[in-house]
Scaffold this motif. Structure first.
Motif, PDB file in Angstrom:
ATOM      1  N   TRP A 276      78.978 -34.110  -6.018  1.00 32.45           N
ATOM      2  CA  TRP A 276      78.540 -34.702  -4.760  1.00 32.45           C
ATOM      3  C   TRP A 276      78.765 -33.760  -3.585  1.00 32.45           C
ATOM      4  CZ3 TRP A 276      76.522 -39.626  -3.505  1.00 32.45           C
ATOM      5  CH2 TRP A 276      76.230 -40.415  -4.633  1.00 32.45           C
ATOM      6  N   ASP A 277      77.779 -33.727  -2.688  1.00 32.55           N
ATOM      7  CA  ASP A 277      77.893 -33.006  -1.423  1.00 32.55           C
ATOM      8  C   ASP A 277      77.899 -34.030  -0.293  1.00 32.55           C
ATOM      9  OD1 ASP A 277      77.708 -30.487  -2.675  1.00 32.55           O
ATOM     10  OD2 ASP A 277      75.512 -30.610  -2.668  1.00 32.55           O
ATOM     11  N   TYR A 278      78.442 -33.659   0.840  1.00 33.85           N
ATOM     12  CA  TYR A 278      78.368 -34.538   1.999  1.00 33.85           C
ATOM     13  C   TYR A 278      78.277 -33.700   3.257  1.00 33.85           C
ATOM     14  CZ  TYR A 278      83.404 -33.627   2.574  1.00 33.85           C
ATOM     15  OH  TYR A 278      84.625 -33.026   2.743  1.00 33.85           O
ATOM     16  N   LEU A 279      77.673 -34.269   4.295  1.00 36.62           N
ATOM     17  CA  LEU A 279      77.525 -33.572   5.566  1.00 36.62           C
ATOM     18  C   LEU A 279      77.551 -34.573   6.702  1.00 36.62           C
ATOM     19  CD1 LEU A 279      73.825 -32.668   6.224  1.00 36.62           C
ATOM     20  CD2 LEU A 279      74.497 -33.694   4.060  1.00 36.62           C
ATOM     21  N   ASN A 280      78.126 -34.129   7.805  1.00 38.95           N
ATOM     22  CA  ASN A 280      78.145 -34.944   9.020  1.00 38.95           C
ATOM     23  C   ASN A 280      76.777 -34.921   9.667  1.00 38.95           C
ATOM     24  OD1 ASN A 280      81.060 -35.673   9.238  1.00 38.95           O
ATOM     25  ND2 ASN A 280      81.299 -33.461   9.294  1.00 38.95           N
ATOM     26  N   ILE A 281      76.282 -36.096  10.007  1.00 36.96           N
ATOM     27  CA  ILE A 281      75.034 -36.183  10.752  1.00 36.96           C
ATOM     28  C   ILE A 281      75.335 -36.847  12.095  1.00 36.96           C
ATOM     29  CG2 ILE A 281      73.612 -36.152   8.678  1.00 36.96           C
ATOM     30  CD1 ILE A 281      73.340 -39.156   8.811  1.00 36.96           C
ATOM     31  N   ASN A 282      74.319 -37.173  12.860  1.00 38.40           N
ATOM     32  CA  ASN A 282      74.545 -37.724  14.200  1.00 38.40           C
ATOM     33  C   ASN A 282      75.089 -39.154  14.151  1.00 38.40           C
ATOM     34  OD1 ASN A 282      73.523 -35.300  15.070  1.00 38.40           O
ATOM     35  ND2 ASN A 282      71.541 -36.122  15.738  1.00 38.40           N
ATOM     36  N   ASN A 283      75.507 -39.625  15.296  1.00 33.91           N
ATOM     37  CA  ASN A 283      75.949 -41.010  15.486  1.00 33.91           C
ATOM     38  C   ASN A 283      77.154 -41.374  14.622  1.00 33.91           C
ATOM     39  OD1 ASN A 283      73.730 -41.140  17.215  1.00 33.91           O
ATOM     40  ND2 ASN A 283      72.399 -42.044  15.651  1.00 33.91           N
ATOM     41  N   ASN A 284      78.026 -40.395  14.396  1.00 33.03           N
ATOM     42  CA  ASN A 284      79.273 -40.611  13.652  1.00 33.03           C
ATOM     43  C   ASN A 284      79.042 -41.095  12.226  1.00 33.03           C
ATOM     44  OD1 ASN A 284      80.996 -39.947  15.906  1.00 33.03           O
ATOM     45  ND2 ASN A 284      80.479 -41.966  16.766  1.00 33.03           N
ATOM     46  N   LEU A 285      77.963 -40.643  11.629  1.00 35.35           N
ATOM     47  CA  LEU A 285      77.648 -41.008  10.257  1.00 35.35           C
ATOM     48  C   LEU A 285      77.764 -39.791   9.338  1.00 35.35           C
ATOM     49  CD1 LEU A 285      74.515 -43.273  10.871  1.00 35.35           C
ATOM     50  CD2 LEU A 285      76.816 -44.026  10.241  1.00 35.35           C
ATOM     51  N   ILE A 286      77.974 -40.070   8.068  1.00 37.94           N
ATOM     52  CA  ILE A 286      78.081 -39.018   7.058  1.00 37.94           C
ATOM     53  C   ILE A 286      77.130 -39.350   5.912  1.00 37.94           C
ATOM     54  CG2 ILE A 286      79.600 -37.858   5.408  1.00 37.94           C
ATOM     55  CD1 ILE A 286      81.930 -38.499   7.269  1.00 37.94           C
ATOM     56  N   LEU A 287      76.316 -38.380   5.530  1.00 43.00           N
ATOM     57  CA  LEU A 287      75.438 -38.507   4.370  1.00 43.00           C
ATOM     58  C   LEU A 287      76.135 -37.883   3.166  1.00 43.00           C
ATOM     59  CD1 LEU A 287      72.705 -38.890   2.834  1.00 43.00           C
ATOM     60  CD2 LEU A 287      72.057 -36.619   3.714  1.00 43.00           C
ATOM     61  N   SER A 288      76.279 -38.651   2.106  1.00 41.72           N
ATOM     62  CA  SER A 288      76.794 -38.145   0.833  1.00 41.72           C
ATOM     63  C   SER A 288      75.674 -38.244  -0.190  1.00 41.72           C
ATOM     64  CB  SER A 288      77.998 -38.963   0.366  1.00 41.72           C
ATOM     65  OG  SER A 288      79.023 -38.969   1.353  1.00 41.72           O
ATOM     66  N   VAL A 289      75.472 -37.181  -0.960  1.00 41.77           N
ATOM     67  CA  VAL A 289      74.319 -37.134  -1.856  1.00 41.77           C
ATOM     68  C   VAL A 289      74.688 -36.438  -3.163  1.00 41.77           C
ATOM     69  CG1 VAL A 289      73.457 -35.013  -0.756  1.00 41.77           C
ATOM     70  CG2 VAL A 289      71.872 -36.493  -1.996  1.00 41.77           C
ATOM     71  N   HIS A 290      74.213 -36.987  -4.257  1.00 43.78           N
ATOM     72  CA  HIS A 290      74.418 -36.383  -5.568  1.00 43.78           C
ATOM     73  C   HIS A 290      73.610 -35.089  -5.653  1.00 43.78           C
ATOM     74  CE1 HIS A 290      74.235 -35.864  -9.968  1.00 43.78           C
ATOM     75  NE2 HIS A 290      75.297 -36.670 -10.029  1.00 43.78           N
ATOM     76  N   ARG A 291      74.151 -34.097  -6.326  1.00 43.83           N
ATOM     77  CA  ARG A 291      73.521 -32.778  -6.340  1.00 43.83           C
ATOM     78  C   ARG A 291      72.213 -32.725  -7.125  1.00 43.83           C
ATOM     79  NH1 ARG A 291      78.903 -28.840  -6.892  1.00 43.83           N
ATOM     80  NH2 ARG A 291      79.742 -29.379  -4.838  1.00 43.83           N
ATOM     81  N   ASP A 292      71.914 -33.735  -7.914  1.00 38.77           N
ATOM     82  CA  ASP A 292      70.627 -33.778  -8.604  1.00 38.77           C
ATOM     83  C   ASP A 292      69.547 -34.466  -7.775  1.00 38.77           C
ATOM     84  OD1 ASP A 292      71.543 -32.415 -10.811  1.00 38.77           O
ATOM     85  OD2 ASP A 292      72.073 -34.225 -11.922  1.00 38.77           O
ATOM     86  N   LEU A 293      69.881 -34.848  -6.555  1.00 38.09           N
ATOM     87  CA  LEU A 293      68.912 -35.444  -5.632  1.00 38.09           C
ATOM     88  C   LEU A 293      68.652 -34.455  -4.496  1.00 38.09           C
ATOM     89  CD1 LEU A 293      67.240 -37.900  -4.698  1.00 38.09           C
ATOM     90  CD2 LEU A 293      69.272 -38.729  -3.509  1.00 38.09           C
ATOM     91  N   PRO A 294      67.446 -33.864  -4.438  1.00 39.64           N
ATOM     92  CA  PRO A 294      67.175 -32.877  -3.390  1.00 39.64           C
ATOM     93  C   PRO A 294      67.092 -33.506  -2.004  1.00 39.64           C
ATOM     94  CG  PRO A 294      65.184 -33.330  -4.645  1.00 39.64           C
ATOM     95  CD  PRO A 294      66.301 -34.046  -5.344  1.00 39.64           C
ATOM     96  N   TYR A 295      67.410 -32.713  -0.990  1.00 33.88           N
ATOM     97  CA  TYR A 295      67.244 -33.169   0.390  1.00 33.88           C
ATOM     98  C   TYR A 295      67.003 -31.957   1.290  1.00 33.88           C
ATOM     99  CZ  TYR A 295      72.140 -31.795   1.183  1.00 33.88           C
ATOM    100  OH  TYR A 295      73.320 -31.102   1.288  1.00 33.88           O
ATOM    101  N   ALA A 296      66.374 -32.217   2.421  1.00 35.23           N
ATOM    102  CA  ALA A 296      66.073 -31.176   3.408  1.00 35.23           C
ATOM    103  C   ALA A 296      66.391 -31.717   4.788  1.00 35.23           C
ATOM    104  CB  ALA A 296      64.605 -30.765   3.313  1.00 35.23           C
TER     105      ALA A 296
END
Length: 481
Positions: free
Chosen positions: A27-47
């Protein structure tokens, strides 16, 4: 075969909330706006695309029919991010199974591919808000309680629910205050509000030659885009939708392999099996008859239930397990979503669409009796549609689109995430919108004239065999194993 349990846990899923979800190294995660965090499994692509105060994230698999060489990052760079309405409009050509997160100032919006196959479930306890691909991920991060609504439990316990492959209806879930985003709506994350964005204009009836030309280009472009990423495994039957995809993929046959899976239940003289085999032979398409007859072991069913809320055990679950075992480097392709522009419910309903009752809609969904929960959900959905509908749109098309495909249709891809990627090329708003612009009689059963004309324009030989025959014809004879 060594089982990587960590990789299979919530495979190809995501969650957005006030804290990171990092159950293992997959799993990867990154801070996004509005004090939220996106966590995503590495087999799911994102841009990701960030510009001034706006942040846009494309999650999942996207295919641009007019730019088949574009990946998700390239697709994202071409979208109009002026505001949520402009952004949604610019995604009309994009097929696939995807979700877009759009953050503008203090607001966060989410919307999905046309049929909601990359699902969004959301929850708030009044202090924290979460959204995820499945309620089970939310449950892993905060305390969810089961829904105590007696009417909902009556719905789940009804024999029709089991007969309908546990097809859900409405936007509620088995958990209290946890809801499902329906197709053609976007979610305002901050307020947990669903807003209908489609349809928002009057339907425009087009001439048939124009429709044929436009949809041919779109379909061939979508399949070319998929073929640019991976070998295609195309599910073939004797039905209209798979035949349409077969015709549209004729120029890609070196990268396309047709198949049919008996799932341990299909008899050897089933018309789907016979006609698909004959079609492939006539068109010189690489074709395989599979038979996923092995029932998944307990550990697989247990993990599937952990990953997906109300995961089912059906004959097609055998197929999911087989795909996990085989580990094929392909994208599976099916003809789902075509029922929207083939007027699915028309054959069961002759009533004036402007006078159709909630009771009739409930019966169309396969339910009898009181069914208080379904009546409540359908009445709410019907009122929402009628407030927003424009001249010319048919409620029954949207019944199949939003209630059937958005719930039942989205369940199997979610279950399949543990094993493989599967795409429905007909899940493209521009394609659906264009075909809905044909006169209704042109897309009615049993002839489906517009679909027949479209197949003829793409590959006339694909019409040499009957569609969905009820009995085996003696001239067909094959050996299958």
């Amino acid at each position: 075969m060594k089982i990587d349990f960590d990789r299979l846990l919530f495979r190809r899923q995501y969650i957005i909330g006030p804290k990171a979800f990092h159950p293992n190294e997959n799993w990867d995660y990154l801070n996004i706006n509005n004090n939220l965090i996106l966590s995503v499994h590495r087999d799911l692509p994102y841009a990701i695309d960030k510009n001034d105060q706006k942040l846009t994230i494309f999650i999942g698999l996207g295919f641009d029919p007019f730019h088949p060489d574009y990946d998700e990052q390239a697709i994202l760079s071409t979208l109009n991010k002026q505001d949520i309405s402009s952004l949604i409009k610019s995604t009309y050509p994009i097929a696939g199974r995807w979700l877009i997160v759009f953050q503008e100032n203090a607001k966060t919006y989410l919307f999905t591919d046309p049929c909601g196959y990359r699902q969004v479930f959301y929850y708030s306890d009044g202090c924290q808000s979460w959204c995820a691909s499945q309620p089970e991920l939310i449950k892993a991060n905060c305390f969810l309680t089961y829904n105590t609504d007696e009417n909902l439990h009556e719905f789940i316990a009804s024999p029709e629910f089991s007969q309908q492959e546990s097809a859900w209806i409405g936007s509620e879930t088995v958990y209290q205050n946890c809801f499902h985003l329906l197709p053609n709506h976007y979610l305002i994350f901050n307020s947990n509000q669903q807003v209908r964005f489609y349809p928002n204009t009057s339907i425009l009836i087009k001439e048939t030659p124009r429709i044929i030309e436009e949809t041919s280009e779109i379909l061939k472009g979508i399949l070319a885009a998929i073929a640019n990423r991976s070998q295609i495994a195309l599910a073939l039957t004797s039905g209209w939708d798979s035949r349409l995809l077969l015709a549209a993929s004729k120029d890609l046959f070196p990268k396309v392999k047709g198949f049919i899976d008996r799932k341990g239940t299909m008899p050897k003289d089933h018309p789907d099996l016979i006609i698909a085999t004959k079609l492939a032979k006539k068109l010189n398409l690489d074709f395989e008859i599979k038979n996923s007859s092995i029932s998944p072991p307990g550990w697989f069913i247990s993990l599937l239930s952990t990953n997906v809320t109300s995961a089912r055990v059906l004959s097609k679950t055998n197929m999911i397990f087989s795909r996990y075992i085989d580990q094929e480097d392909v994208i599976f392709v099916n003809g789902n979503c075509g029922e929207i522009f083939r007027n699915y419910y028309d054959r069961y309903c002759q009533e004036d669409i402007n006078k159709i009752s909630v009771e009739k809609i409930v019966s169309l969904l396969g339910y009898k009796g009181k069914q208080t929960y379904i009546r409540r959900e359908i009445e709410k959905w019907k009122n929402d549609f009628e407030i927003n509908k424009q001249m010319g749109w048919n409620l029954l098309d949207f019944l199949y689109w939003e209630q059937r495909l958005g719930n039942w249709g989205a369940q199997f891809p979610a279950e399949e995430d543990i094993a493989a990627d599967e795409i429905s090329p007909l899940n493209c708003r521009l394609l659906i919108d264009t075909l809905l612009s044909s006169p209704r009689e042109e897309r009615s059963a049993p002839e489906y004239k517009i679909i027949r004309k479209l197949i003829h324009s793409l590959l006339p030989e694909a019409l040499d065999f009957p569609f969905n025959p009820k009995k085996r014809q003696r001239l067909f004879k094959i050996e299958c194993y």
